[in-house]
Scaffold this active site. Structure first.
Site, PDB file in Angstrom:
ATOM      1  N   GLN A  58       0.835  -1.205   0.000  1.00  0.00           N
ATOM      2  CA  GLN A  58       0.000   0.000   0.000  1.00  0.00           C
ATOM      3  C   GLN A  58       0.869   1.253   0.000  1.00  0.00           C
ATOM      4  OE1 GLN A  58      -3.302  -0.131  -0.460  1.00  0.00           O
ATOM      5  NE2 GLN A  58      -3.332   2.104  -0.603  1.00  0.00           N
ATOM      6  N   GLU A  65     -15.728   4.586  -7.223  1.00  0.00           N
ATOM      7  CA  GLU A  65     -15.007   3.368  -7.598  1.00  0.00           C
ATOM      8  C   GLU A  65     -16.002   2.219  -7.757  1.00  0.00           C
ATOM      9  OE1 GLU A  65     -11.665   2.359  -5.138  1.00  0.00           O
ATOM     10  OE2 GLU A  65     -10.668   4.281  -5.454  1.00  0.00           O
ATOM     11  N   SER A  69      -6.129   1.698   4.249  1.00  0.00           N
ATOM     12  CA  SER A  69      -6.765   1.051   3.106  1.00  0.00           C
ATOM     13  C   SER A  69      -7.536  -0.184   3.551  1.00  0.00           C
ATOM     14  CB  SER A  69      -5.698   0.621   2.092  1.00  0.00           C
ATOM     15  OG  SER A  69      -6.286  -0.220   1.110  1.00  0.00           O
ATOM     16  N   ALA A  91      -5.473   4.989  -1.073  1.00  0.00           N
ATOM     17  CA  ALA A  91      -5.514   5.211   0.371  1.00  0.00           C
ATOM     18  C   ALA A  91      -4.104   5.379   0.924  1.00  0.00           C
ATOM     19  CB  ALA A  91      -6.214   4.061   1.070  1.00  0.00           C
ATOM     20  N   TRP A 148     -15.743  -0.492  -8.876  1.00  0.00           N
ATOM     21  CA  TRP A 148     -15.094  -1.807  -8.837  1.00  0.00           C
ATOM     22  C   TRP A 148     -14.688  -2.265  -7.436  1.00  0.00           C
ATOM     23  CZ3 TRP A 148     -13.058   2.695 -10.945  1.00  0.00           C
ATOM     24  CH2 TRP A 148     -12.067   3.319 -10.176  1.00  0.00           C
ATOM     25  N   HIS A 149     -14.703  -1.368  -6.466  1.00  0.00           N
ATOM     26  CA  HIS A 149     -14.181  -1.708  -5.129  1.00  0.00           C
ATOM     27  C   HIS A 149     -15.312  -2.187  -4.214  1.00  0.00           C
ATOM     28  CE1 HIS A 149     -11.468  -0.923  -1.523  1.00  0.00           C
ATOM     29  NE2 HIS A 149     -12.666  -0.944  -0.960  1.00  0.00           N
TER      30      HIS A 149
END
Ligand code: ZN
Length: 303
Positions: A191, A275, A217, A212, A277-278
């Site tokens: 990350q 987002e 995250s 993030a 997709w998240h």
């Protein structure tokens, strides 16, 4: 007869302002703030009064105009405390603290996590935990039940989330939907690389929208996964929302315990760009509540 005479005398005295029959005020005023923590922009004027919900004393009544508070310097990012105090006429005092994060805002109400203090969550193993720009995972914490996801040996989720993902994946496949796991669990080191790279390549504003800060995250929880289609190209763009998998996420992900975390109409609340997709595993009960009431985790926890 003597008693009545005495009471009459006290009554008469009190008409002229005496307070001997008035009970002593030992109760402090009720002081409440509208919030315990707020974010304001760098160099902005803070409307201190607006955070006072009520200041009422049993005896003295409304004391809002008597509330005192310190002012903070908003020229630098960081976390500051505003102490509100109010006293009634008998000297009973109440205090409340407002934490103020002075942040650097970009468009759409999104702020940079740089210089922003995050609270450390004490339940990172809880599938319903809230992690965002203001709430971080304890340093050094890692999940201990990670498993590779069904369609991508390089991507992992925690066992419970993975079982749910497998069902979600199979349901999508059964409908002939093109589905592909892009990014699941990330270590703090990964990350950190992602964040630093996004800042370097696209700048702080873009990174603040789509990446993030390390430790903040959901991918580090092992409960979030980025899901798109297999075809090459814009796998992580708003176009995903119009694809079969994007639509399936919106309509069905909650049935498997996932919530679409960063919605288009909630950007200022989640503090991330859209987002589609998240998805984040929170368990079927909570995912259903969030879906039915169109709530983000931030709204659910009122944070
Ligand atoms: Zn993601």
């Amino acid at each position: 007869m003597k008693k009545i005479a005495l009471l009459t005398m006290i009554g008469a005295l009190c008409l002229t302002g005496c307070s001997i029959v008035k009970e002593e005020d030992k109760t402090a005023p009720a002081l409440e703030l509208t919030k315990t923590r707020v974010q304001v922009g760098v160099n902005s004027q803070v409307d201190y009064q607006s955070y006072i919900q009520k200041a009422i004393d049993e005896v003295d009544g409304d004391l809002i105009s008597a509330v005192q508070y310190n002012e903070i310097d908003t020229s630098k990012t960081g976390q500051y405390e505003v102490q509100y105090t109010v006293k009634d006429e008998s000297g009973n005092e109440s205090k409340q603290t407002l934490l103020v994060d002075v942040v650097k805002y970009f468009q759409n109400g999104i702020f940079s996590p740089l210089g922003v203090k995050a609270d450390t969550v004490d339940n990172p193993e809880d599938v319903t935990v809230l992690v965002n720009k203001l709430h971080q995972i304890p340093e050094g914490w890692t999940p201990d039940d990670l498993e590779p996801v069904i369609d991508n040996a390089n991507q992992k989720l925690r066992k419970e989330a993975n079982e749910a993902y497998t069902k979600f994946y199979n349901a999508a496949k059964a409908k002939g939907i093109d589905i592909y796991s892009i990014s699941g669990y990330r270590t703090n080191a990964t990350q950190t690389l992602y964040w630093n790279n996004q800042v370097k390549v696209y700048g702080e504003e873009y990174a603040s929208q789509y990446s993030a800060y390390p430790g903040r995250s959901e991918h580090q929880l092992g409960l979030a996964i980025d899901v798109s289609y297999t075809t090459q190209g814009d796998r992580l763009s708003e176009k995903v929302a119009d694809s079969a998998i994007g639509k399936f996420i919106i309509s069905d992900a909650y049935k498997y315990g996932f919530t679409l975390r960063y919605k288009k109409d909630k950007v200022a609340i989640t503090n991330y760009g859209y987002e589609p997709w998240h998805i984040r595993y929170v368990g079927i009960d909570l995912a259903t509540k969030l879906h039915d009431q169109n709530l983000t985790l931030e709204e659910y926890y009122k944070q």
